[in-house]
Design an enzyme around this catalytic site. Structure first.
Site, PDB file in Angstrom:
ATOM      1  N   HIS A  20       0.448  -7.715 -10.639  1.00 34.78           N
ATOM      2  CA  HIS A  20       2.131  -7.432 -10.402  1.00 34.78           C
ATOM      3  C   HIS A  20       2.793  -8.692  -9.919  1.00 34.78           C
ATOM      4  O   HIS A  20       4.160  -8.960  -9.778  1.00 34.78           O
ATOM      5  CB  HIS A  20       2.202  -6.149  -9.509  1.00 34.78           C
ATOM      6  CG  HIS A  20       1.871  -6.422  -8.288  1.00 34.78           C
ATOM      7  ND1 HIS A  20       0.773  -5.817  -7.968  1.00 34.78           N
ATOM      8  CD2 HIS A  20       2.775  -6.741  -7.120  1.00 34.78           C
ATOM      9  CE1 HIS A  20       0.714  -5.818  -6.424  1.00 34.78           C
ATOM     10  NE2 HIS A  20       2.012  -6.602  -6.015  1.00 34.78           N
ATOM     11  N   ASP A  52      -5.756  -4.654 -10.698  1.00 35.10           N
ATOM     12  CA  ASP A  52      -4.516  -5.214 -10.267  1.00 35.10           C
ATOM     13  C   ASP A  52      -4.827  -6.884  -9.944  1.00 35.10           C
ATOM     14  O   ASP A  52      -4.780  -7.245  -8.638  1.00 35.10           O
ATOM     15  CB  ASP A  52      -3.698  -4.731  -9.127  1.00 35.10           C
ATOM     16  CG  ASP A  52      -2.380  -5.172  -9.165  1.00 35.10           C
ATOM     17  OD1 ASP A  52      -1.958  -6.232  -9.946  1.00 35.10           O
ATOM     18  OD2 ASP A  52      -1.597  -4.523  -8.320  1.00 35.10           O
ATOM     19  N   SER A  77       0.066  -8.433  -0.961  1.00 36.19           N
ATOM     20  CA  SER A  77      -0.279  -8.151  -2.321  1.00 36.19           C
ATOM     21  C   SER A  77      -0.812  -9.538  -2.646  1.00 36.19           C
ATOM     22  O   SER A  77      -0.211 -10.646  -2.962  1.00 36.19           O
ATOM     23  CB  SER A  77       0.674  -7.713  -3.020  1.00 36.19           C
ATOM     24  OG  SER A  77       1.232  -6.723  -3.062  1.00 36.19           O
TER      25      SER A  77
END
Length: 724
Positions: free
Chosen positions: A82, A218, A650
């Site tokens: 992402h 991810d 992240s």
């Protein structure tokens, strides 16, 4: 005082395990024997050498608001899917849908450049507290205080950035107790090497977001490039792969429950230093309004996107961002209530207040707290108006760009050091890239609906919160039909959505923009005035906070007598952890690992649980390769640890005690979302992609032989083409 506070932060480190986002400098102050007992196998000095201003921690890099990690000496960086989604979207079309299909570059020439993508490699951290505070004139009011501090920060950054390809910032710790100059090398040529199919990178979608058990891959791999002489440079086909001094080899053996791990990265913002009433305002007003406004935008984008394949691609990146913020807000509300975080913070404040009254060592602390609480009441009066003006990017992109162009034209007329930071010369390339990049996010049906929604909310504001630009251009009592017609007229007559015209506007003065008589620009010019006025009001408030909060924090830190980790502020931090599961509620225990078998068990053949055919085929054929966990007898997909993480982490590398990469952090569990306000060891769990799932995808699904060789996982030299 500063040395005393630092000692208070560090003396009891062994008692805290996972809690604490430690700076590189603080790691060197921690007890080496405790770190070794936790599982750190390398000397702490290998993590960070203050004399050189670098170390293994420099292998963790800032990737445009996310974190990432070098995993080879040839500039390969692993981060979250992402976090590079915009690059994938940039190169996607309905005919070549890389979002859905994923992408693997088969050569260096095939790697896809990311418009505006940047990577920052940390170089040094310098305490500049004395210089910053000395810049405040005696007797300064709050706005003057803020402007003086801001100007000094700009001056320090400007001096720092005289070196080529350098990106600096002055970061604030503990509300103004300490200021640190952060120096980083900025790499401007970043290219996509591998992104898995969306159904891997987002497996489970919003249904599984913030949840456990999780089976999401991810992760993505990018590469940073420099000019042939090693200096940072914009994209060029003559550039060469960045030569990384520090990188994290892949730990092919992975991890098991109980293993030590470190998560390195750039956590964005946490709120543990807020007063209880400040937390309560976020609970009662901020998060409910995010859910309301962002939820409406999500519904609009999903509805219009489903009607057009090109529109679906255009709104995909915006939707992804909105969904994450929307669900996060729900988790914050649930976590604040579940953990009684505000009540505990209020109890802790009262304990500090009683301690201050008893010992008399911090006479300004209680007054500072009282004044902070008083100023909080003032923000309640105009909260709704301020929220709308501060969240323009959650609405129509055209409106947001019109405001940006308008503000830029006004700010550019000022001397550089007097401009708002986001409009200084150093930000011009980013702004231009952003305005160009927005073209991929534009979809006219979505624009019209989002603008109408914004105007409707603005027209519903009370008499003390009116947005003058809306009232002027639409009329204070406009009907929905009239609003829709006016919005349609504005968009029909604007050039803001046309890339060439927008880039021309980027360099124009306010007079030139006004002379265009562009209806959307005219609205943007009016709205920009109100946004600027709001910025000045907030500057004054922040000046008061910079005067008051340090006085309260001194007392809080002194009273604690144990480590109190500074709030996250987008600077490099390290958190130490163990791989372990947790119990989310009575009678339920979650184990810390998930597997391919569990992923396939969720498969329904429809989004969000639609395993790509090539992945499913590899599982069904039992093509597991050497990536099977001996205890699980399966390929692990994700794992949990009790690291102290938040947004900005992240893509953070999760590494073992030897400094080898065992996973990539990408989320927290639902029960831990409110970790931003307080660490709870019972539920503080971060979610990581297991490195063995990454390797299984590259090996058994993608047959990425050359990439595996470059990563040192498969024996044999890389091809000449790859090694150039």
């Amino acid at each position: 005082m500063k040395k005393t506070l630092l000692l208070l932060l560090l003396v009891a480190a062994p008692a805290l395990a996972g809690e604490g986002k430690w700076t590189p400098q603080q790691v060197l102050e921690l007890d080496p024997s405790w770190l070794k007992a936790q599982g750190l196998e390398v000397p702490p000095q290998r993590l960070w050498d203050p004399k050189r201003g670098t170390g293994l921690l420099a292998g963790a890099v800032n990737v445009g608001g996310c974190s990432g990690a070098f995993i080879s000496s040839t500039g390969l960086i692993i981060t979250n899917h992402h976090c590079v989604f915009s690059i994938v979207q940039e190169h996607s079309t309905p005919q070549r849908d890389l979002i859905t299909q994923g992408y693997l570059a088969t050569s260096r020439e095939a790697e896809l450049p990311g418009k505006g993508a940047r990577v920052q490699v940390p170089r040094s951290f310098t305490d500049v507290t004395k210089e910053v505070l000395a810049a405040v004139p005696a007797g300064a009011d709050d706005l003057t205080r803020y402007k003086a501090i801001e100007r000094k920060q700009k001056e320090l950054v400007a001096a720092c950035e005289k070196r080529p390809a350098t990106r600096c910032q002055v970061s604030t710790f503990d509300g103004g107790l300490q200021y640190v100059l952060v120096d980083a090398v900025e790499l401007m040529d970043v290219r996509l090497v591998y992104a898995p199919p969306r159904a891997v990178g987002e497996y489970g979608g919003e249904e599984d977001n913030w949840m456990w058990p999780r089976h999401t891959g991810d992760f993505s791999i990018i590469r940073a490039y420099t000019a042939p002489d090693g200096s940072a440079a914009p994209y060029s086909d003559k550039n060469e792969a960045y030569k990384a001094e520090f990188f994290f080899p892949l730990a092919t053996q992975g991890v098991k429950p109980g293993d030590f791990a470190m998560v390195l990265g750039y956590p964005g913002t946490t709120y543990r230093a807020l007063l209880a009433d400040e937390m309560a305002q976020r609970q009662s007003r901020v998060y409910p309004r995010i859910i309301d406004v962002y939820g409406e935008s999500i519904r609009i984008l999903e509805e219009v996107g489903e009607k057009d394949p090109a529109g679906k691609i255009a709104v995909a990146s915006t939707l992804k961002s909105l969904h994450n913020r929307y669900k996060n807000s729900g988790g914050q509300l649930a976590g604040l209530k579940r953990g009684r975080i505000i009540e505990k913070q209020r109890e802790a404040e009262e304990t500090v207040a009683r301690w201050v009254e008893k010992n008399g060592k911090f006479p300004e602390a209680q007054r500072a707290r009282t004044e902070l609480l008083s100023s909080l009441k003032d923000t309640d009066k105009t909260f709704e108006r301020e929220f709308l003006l501060s969240n323009l990017r959650a609405g129509a992109r055209g409106v947001s760009m019109a405001v940006t162009l308008s503000r830029l034209s006004r700010e550019r007329a000022k001397p550089d050091l007097e401009r708002e930071p986001e409009f200084m010369e150093r930000e011009q390339p980013r702004l231009k890239d952003q305005l160009e990049r927005e073209q991929k996010n534009l979809f006219l049906p979505a624009e019209l609906r989002l603008f109408q929604a914004f105007v409707k909310r603005a027209l519903a504001l009370g008499p003390e919160e009116r947005i003058a630009a809306v009232d002027k251009h639409f009329g204070a009592k406009a009907t929905e039909k009239q609003v829709a017609a006016k919005v349609a007229t504005m968009y029909a007559g604007t050039k803001v959505l046309t890339l060439a015209d927008r880039l021309a506007m980027f360099g124009e003065t306010e007079a030139q923009l006004t002379a265009r008589k562009d209806p959307l620009l005219a609205f943007g010019l009016e709205l920009a005035k109100e946004v600027t006025e709001l910025d000045e009001l907030r500057d004054r408030r922040e000046g008061a906070a910079l005067r008051l909060r340090p006085e309260w924090r001194k007392a809080v830190l002194a009273q604690a007598g144990k480590p109190v980790a500074p709030d996250a502020n987008s600077t490099l931090r390290v958190t130490f952890a163990k791989v372990q599961g947790y119990s989310p509620r009575d009678g339920v225990i979650y184990t810390p690992q998930t597997t391919l078998t569990g992923m396939v068990a969720k498969h329904t053949g429809a989004e969000p649980f639609n395993v790509p055919a090539k992945v499913l085929a590899a599982v069904e054929a039992k093509k597991l390769g050497p990536w099977v966990d001996p205890a699980l007898k399966d390929v692990p997909v994700d794992f949990l640890a009790d690291a102290d993480t938040t947004g900005g982490n992240s893509g953070s590398p999760t590494v073992n005690g030897k400094g080898e990469l065992v996973g990539v952090n990408f989320d927290r569990v639902w029960e831990n979302v409110a970790n931003d306000f307080g660490y709870n060891p019972d539920v503080a769990r971060n979610v990581n992609v297991d490195v063995r799932y990454v390797l299984w995808m590259l090996d058994q699904v993608e047959d990425a032989d050359a990439l595996l060789r470059e990563l040192g996982v498969r024996k044999g030299p890389a091809t000449v083409k790859e090694a150039r």
